[in-house]
Design an enzyme around this catalytic site. Structure first.
Site, PDB file in Angstrom:
ATOM      1  N   HIS A  59       0.925  -1.462   0.023  1.00  0.00           N
ATOM      2  CA  HIS A  59      -0.072   0.191   0.276  1.00  0.00           C
ATOM      3  C   HIS A  59       1.178   1.542   0.243  1.00  0.00           C
ATOM      4  CE1 HIS A  59      -3.797  -1.834   1.543  1.00  0.00           C
ATOM      5  NE2 HIS A  59      -3.293  -3.013   0.144  1.00  0.00           N
ATOM      6  N   GLU A  61       1.555   3.560   1.805  1.00  0.00           N
ATOM      7  CA  GLU A  61       1.791   4.581   2.948  1.00  0.00           C
ATOM      8  C   GLU A  61       3.322   2.976   3.227  1.00  0.00           C
ATOM      9  OE1 GLU A  61      -1.208   3.268   2.421  1.00  0.00           O
ATOM     10  OE2 GLU A  61      -2.531   3.778   4.561  1.00  0.00           O
ATOM     11  N   ALA A 163     -25.111  -7.202 -26.874  1.00  0.00           N
ATOM     12  CA  ALA A 163     -24.589  -7.655 -28.091  1.00  0.00           C
ATOM     13  C   ALA A 163     -26.265  -7.537 -28.540  1.00  0.00           C
ATOM     14  CB  ALA A 163     -24.223  -8.421 -28.872  1.00  0.00           C
ATOM     15  N   ALA A 171     -31.835 -10.863 -30.352  1.00  0.00           N
ATOM     16  CA  ALA A 171     -31.703 -12.229 -30.722  1.00  0.00           C
ATOM     17  C   ALA A 171     -33.104 -12.691 -31.696  1.00  0.00           C
ATOM     18  CB  ALA A 171     -32.205 -13.413 -29.869  1.00  0.00           C
ATOM     19  N   TRP A 179     -23.883 -15.140 -34.506  1.00  0.00           N
ATOM     20  CA  TRP A 179     -23.154 -14.539 -33.869  1.00  0.00           C
ATOM     21  C   TRP A 179     -24.239 -13.135 -34.286  1.00  0.00           C
ATOM     22  CZ3 TRP A 179     -20.374 -16.354 -30.198  1.00  0.00           C
ATOM     23  CH2 TRP A 179     -19.277 -17.375 -30.588  1.00  0.00           C
ATOM     24  N   ARG A 193     -13.434 -10.690 -20.940  1.00  0.00           N
ATOM     25  CA  ARG A 193     -14.097 -11.476 -19.710  1.00  0.00           C
ATOM     26  C   ARG A 193     -12.191 -11.836 -19.167  1.00  0.00           C
ATOM     27  NH1 ARG A 193     -16.812 -16.449 -22.887  1.00  0.00           N
ATOM     28  NH2 ARG A 193     -18.974 -15.444 -22.857  1.00  0.00           N
ATOM     29  N   LEU A 213     -18.546 -20.128 -21.165  1.00  0.00           N
ATOM     30  CA  LEU A 213     -18.102 -18.652 -20.552  1.00  0.00           C
ATOM     31  C   LEU A 213     -16.565 -18.383 -20.309  1.00  0.00           C
ATOM     32  CD1 LEU A 213     -21.310 -17.877 -17.698  1.00  0.00           C
ATOM     33  CD2 LEU A 213     -21.002 -17.184 -19.828  1.00  0.00           C
ATOM     34  N   THR A 280     -34.015 -11.432 -19.527  1.00  0.00           N
ATOM     35  CA  THR A 280     -34.790 -11.437 -18.642  1.00  0.00           C
ATOM     36  C   THR A 280     -33.507 -11.227 -16.833  1.00  0.00           C
ATOM     37  OG1 THR A 280     -35.639 -12.952 -19.324  1.00  0.00           O
ATOM     38  CG2 THR A 280     -36.034 -12.859 -17.129  1.00  0.00           C
ATOM     39  N   LEU A 281     -32.688 -11.627 -17.111  1.00  0.00           N
ATOM     40  CA  LEU A 281     -31.209 -11.161 -15.886  1.00  0.00           C
ATOM     41  C   LEU A 281     -31.161  -9.853 -16.213  1.00  0.00           C
ATOM     42  CD1 LEU A 281     -30.078 -11.973 -13.142  1.00  0.00           C
ATOM     43  CD2 LEU A 281     -27.944 -12.769 -15.112  1.00  0.00           C
TER      44      LEU A 281
HETATM   45  N1  LIG Z   1     -27.195 -11.017 -27.898  1.00  0.00           N
HETATM   46  C1  LIG Z   1     -26.963 -10.785 -26.596  1.00  0.00           C
HETATM   47  O1  LIG Z   1     -25.544 -10.352 -26.459  1.00  0.00           O
HETATM   48  C2  LIG Z   1     -26.830 -12.552 -25.547  1.00  0.00           C
HETATM   49  C3  LIG Z   1     -26.646 -12.318 -24.220  1.00  0.00           C
HETATM   50  C4  LIG Z   1     -27.274 -13.740 -23.312  1.00  0.00           C
HETATM   51  C5  LIG Z   1     -28.356 -14.223 -23.959  1.00  0.00           C
HETATM   52  N2  LIG Z   1     -29.097 -13.569 -24.698  1.00  0.00           N
HETATM   53  C6  LIG Z   1     -30.232 -14.740 -25.706  1.00  0.00           C
HETATM   54  O2  LIG Z   1     -31.244 -14.210 -24.456  1.00  0.00           O
HETATM   55  C7  LIG Z   1     -32.250 -15.499 -24.870  1.00  0.00           C
HETATM   56  C8  LIG Z   1     -32.316 -15.678 -23.020  1.00  0.00           C
HETATM   57  O3  LIG Z   1     -32.748 -14.837 -22.634  1.00  0.00           O
HETATM   58  P1  LIG Z   1     -32.974 -14.964 -20.912  1.00  0.00           P
HETATM   59  O4  LIG Z   1     -33.920 -13.909 -20.929  1.00  0.00           O
HETATM   60  O5  LIG Z   1     -34.267 -16.509 -20.989  1.00  0.00           O
HETATM   61  O6  LIG Z   1     -31.861 -15.426 -20.143  1.00  0.00           O
HETATM   62  P2  LIG Z   1     -31.653 -14.432 -18.987  1.00  0.00           P
HETATM   63  O7  LIG Z   1     -31.986 -14.105 -18.428  1.00  0.00           O
HETATM   64  O8  LIG Z   1     -30.301 -14.867 -18.690  1.00  0.00           O
HETATM   65  O9  LIG Z   1     -32.178 -16.019 -17.935  1.00  0.00           O
HETATM   66  C9  LIG Z   1     -33.408 -15.621 -17.459  1.00  0.00           C
HETATM   67  C10 LIG Z   1     -33.407 -16.614 -16.003  1.00  0.00           C
HETATM   68  O10 LIG Z   1     -32.483 -15.963 -15.358  1.00  0.00           O
HETATM   69  C11 LIG Z   1     -32.998 -16.588 -14.236  1.00  0.00           C
HETATM   70  N3  LIG Z   1     -32.804 -15.478 -12.680  1.00  0.00           N
HETATM   71  C12 LIG Z   1     -32.564 -15.367 -11.515  1.00  0.00           C
HETATM   72  N4  LIG Z   1     -33.124 -14.740 -10.849  1.00  0.00           N
HETATM   73  C13 LIG Z   1     -33.059 -13.594 -11.504  1.00  0.00           C
HETATM   74  C14 LIG Z   1     -33.461 -12.079 -11.554  1.00  0.00           C
HETATM   75  N5  LIG Z   1     -33.664 -11.948 -10.611  1.00  0.00           N
HETATM   76  N6  LIG Z   1     -34.260 -11.720 -12.399  1.00  0.00           N
HETATM   77  C15 LIG Z   1     -34.225 -12.607 -13.781  1.00  0.00           C
HETATM   78  N7  LIG Z   1     -33.964 -13.615 -14.349  1.00  0.00           N
HETATM   79  C16 LIG Z   1     -33.380 -14.575 -13.228  1.00  0.00           C
HETATM   80  C17 LIG Z   1     -34.495 -17.305 -14.495  1.00  0.00           C
HETATM   81  O11 LIG Z   1     -34.350 -18.171 -14.456  1.00  0.00           O
HETATM   82  P3  LIG Z   1     -35.237 -20.290 -13.092  1.00  0.00           P
HETATM   83  O12 LIG Z   1     -36.002 -19.327 -14.380  1.00  0.00           O
HETATM   84  O13 LIG Z   1     -33.771 -21.440 -12.968  1.00  0.00           O
HETATM   85  O14 LIG Z   1     -35.260 -19.037 -12.040  1.00  0.00           O
HETATM   86  C18 LIG Z   1     -34.755 -16.662 -15.801  1.00  0.00           C
HETATM   87  O15 LIG Z   1     -35.358 -17.116 -16.309  1.00  0.00           O
HETATM   88  C19 LIG Z   1     -31.859 -16.653 -25.546  1.00  0.00           C
HETATM   89  O16 LIG Z   1     -32.228 -16.508 -26.709  1.00  0.00           O
HETATM   90  C20 LIG Z   1     -29.677 -15.962 -25.647  1.00  0.00           C
HETATM   91  O17 LIG Z   1     -29.390 -16.422 -27.034  1.00  0.00           O
HETATM   92  C21 LIG Z   1     -28.731 -12.719 -26.094  1.00  0.00           C
END
Ligand SMILES: NC(=O)c1ccc[n+]([C@@H]2O[C@H](COP(=O)([O-])OP(=O)(O)OC[C@H]3O[C@@H](n4cnc5c(N)ncnc54)[C@H](OP(=O)(O)O)[C@@H]3O)[C@@H](O)[C@H]2O)c1
Length: 349
Positions: A59, A61, A163, A171, A179, A193, A213, A280-281
């Site tokens: 650090h 110091e 992307a 998608a 891609w 990454r 990943l 979704t995430l």
């Molecule tokens: N172009 C890109 O950059 C890119 C990147 C990644 C994915 N994709 C595409 O995205 C599609 C998948 O989409 P997706 O929305 O299903 O994927 P996601 O967001 O990776 O997965 C959704 C799942 O995450 C889980 N999860 C746990 N905690 C959550 C929370 N707090 N909020 C939301 N979800 C939570 C749930 O699984 P459980 O139901 O098991 O609890 C939910 O069904 C595919 O077509 C893939 O090819 C594209």
């Protein structure tokens, strides 16, 4: 005529500015704090300078102290941009090093908000050292950047990457997304990454894409550093998933309480989380205000259809939009990379 006290304040602030400048010698990227330190003798003359050079290195110091003899440090003043740490990490606690060196006075800028590392000022005071904090704190906080964000919030710095086509689709209608962007953009993702502590997706992406990943070179070899894979979801990871062959064990989290899950990751030593999950995430993280940085790879294509990059982001009216500012913009082959951060956060809050 200026008082002795005012003269001391001016001198201390000038030395603190010098320490902030020294902090800038540290590593620019990442979540290691840039910290600088100067040590003066009893007459106020600078006798040593130090700064932090990155994870696992001394650090600021300790770096400055290492340049002095025991005789020189006894009764000296240390001026440092961050409160001396109180914990034994990869290096020993700085508060103890300062006490052992016989430093008489410590002036610092920013309080260390870390649960384990904070409290150095109290340790120093208890040992009879004169301590003053908060001197030019705002200026010094700027240099502490992302480190301060994660230390104050007690969670990793969250970067969400996706992307998309120019019309915001991640998608096609049938779910295929490989891609969307070209090779240069994909290589850029792998480099990012390779510097992240962990990489996260939702179970939806695991089931749709079966991602490895791993961080790979353009020829497919593994980078030296591999981020820890994190999967959010309730569904089981398929036994034959590519993730089961990742060099690091998968951390599985339900995602029911994202903020609590992120704190858990921080407790496991993860300070940067690169989220490559689907919409979704990503939407949940955006809605919860848990995104510190956005990386949007923009491909010159139109896909249309229902698969938008972000679904419900918790915005009901335009006044509630998550306002961002562009911090970087790059052309990567045929694609464009936009780096954005929440507009209200300028790296110091
Ligand atoms: N172009 C890109 O950059 C890119 C990147 C990644 C994915 N994709 C595409 O995205 C599609 C998948 O989409 P997706 O929305 O299903 O994927 P996601 O967001 O990776 O997965 C959704 C799942 O995450 C889980 N999860 C746990 N905690 C959550 C929370 N707090 N909020 C939301 N979800 C939570 C749930 O699984 P459980 O139901 O098991 O609890 C939910 O069904 C595919 O077509 C893939 O090819 C594209």
């Amino acid at each position: 005529m200026i008082t002795l006290e005012a003269a001391d304040t001016r001198r201390v602030e000038a030395l603190m500015r010098h320490a902030i400048m020294l902090a800038g010698n540290g590593p620019e990227r990442g979540v290691n704090p840039q910290v600088g330190c100067v040590i003066t003798d009893a007459s106020g003359t600078v006798i040593a300078e130090g700064w932090h050079r990155g994870a696992g290195t001394p650090h600021a110091e300790v770096d400055a102290l290492s340049k002095l003899t025991a005789e020189q440090t006894r009764g000296a003043t240390a001026i440092v941009t961050l409160e001396p740490c109180n914990h034994t990490g990869r290096t020993g606690p700085c508060s103890q090093a300062l006490i052992a060196a016989g430093i008489a006075r410590v002036v610092y800028a920013v309080d260390d908000p870390g649960v384990e590392s904070g409290g150095g000022a109290e340790t120093l005071r208890a040992a009879g050292v004169e301590v003053e904090g908060g001197v030019l704190a705002e200026d010094a906080a700027e240099a502490l950047g992302d480190w301060l964000v994660t230390a104050r919030l007690g969670r990793p710095l969250v970067t969400v990457k996706w992307a998309q086509s120019i019309d915001g689709r991640i998608a096609a209608e049938d779910g295929t997304s490989r891609w969307i962007t070209g090779e240069v953009a994909r290589t850029d993702v792998h480099v990012r990454r390779a510097v992240a502590d962990a990489i996260a997706v939702g179970m939806g992406t695991v089931l749709a894409d079966d991602p490895a990943l791993t961080a790979r070179t353009p020829t497919g070899e593994l980078h030296e550093w591999q981020p820890v894979p994190v999967v959010f979801g309730h569904r089981e990871l398929p036994q034959d998933a590519a993730l089961t062959r990742h060099p690091n064990d998968v951390i599985a989290l339900t995602g029911d309480d994202l903020a609590a899950d992120l704190r858990l990751l921080r407790e496991r030593g993860i300070r940067t989380l690169f989220v490559e999950g689907g919409p979704t995430l990503a939407s949940s993280l955006v809605a919860a205000g848990l995104v510190d940085e956005y990386l949007v790879y923009l491909a010159p294509s139109v896909i249309g259809g229902p698969r938008t990059a972000i679904g419900d982001a918790g915005v009901r009216s335009i006044a509630d939009a998550h306002r961002l500012e562009i911090t970087d913009l790059q052309r990567l082959g045929d694609d464009i990379l936009l780096v954005l951060r929440p507009a209200s956060r300028k790296g110091d809050d």
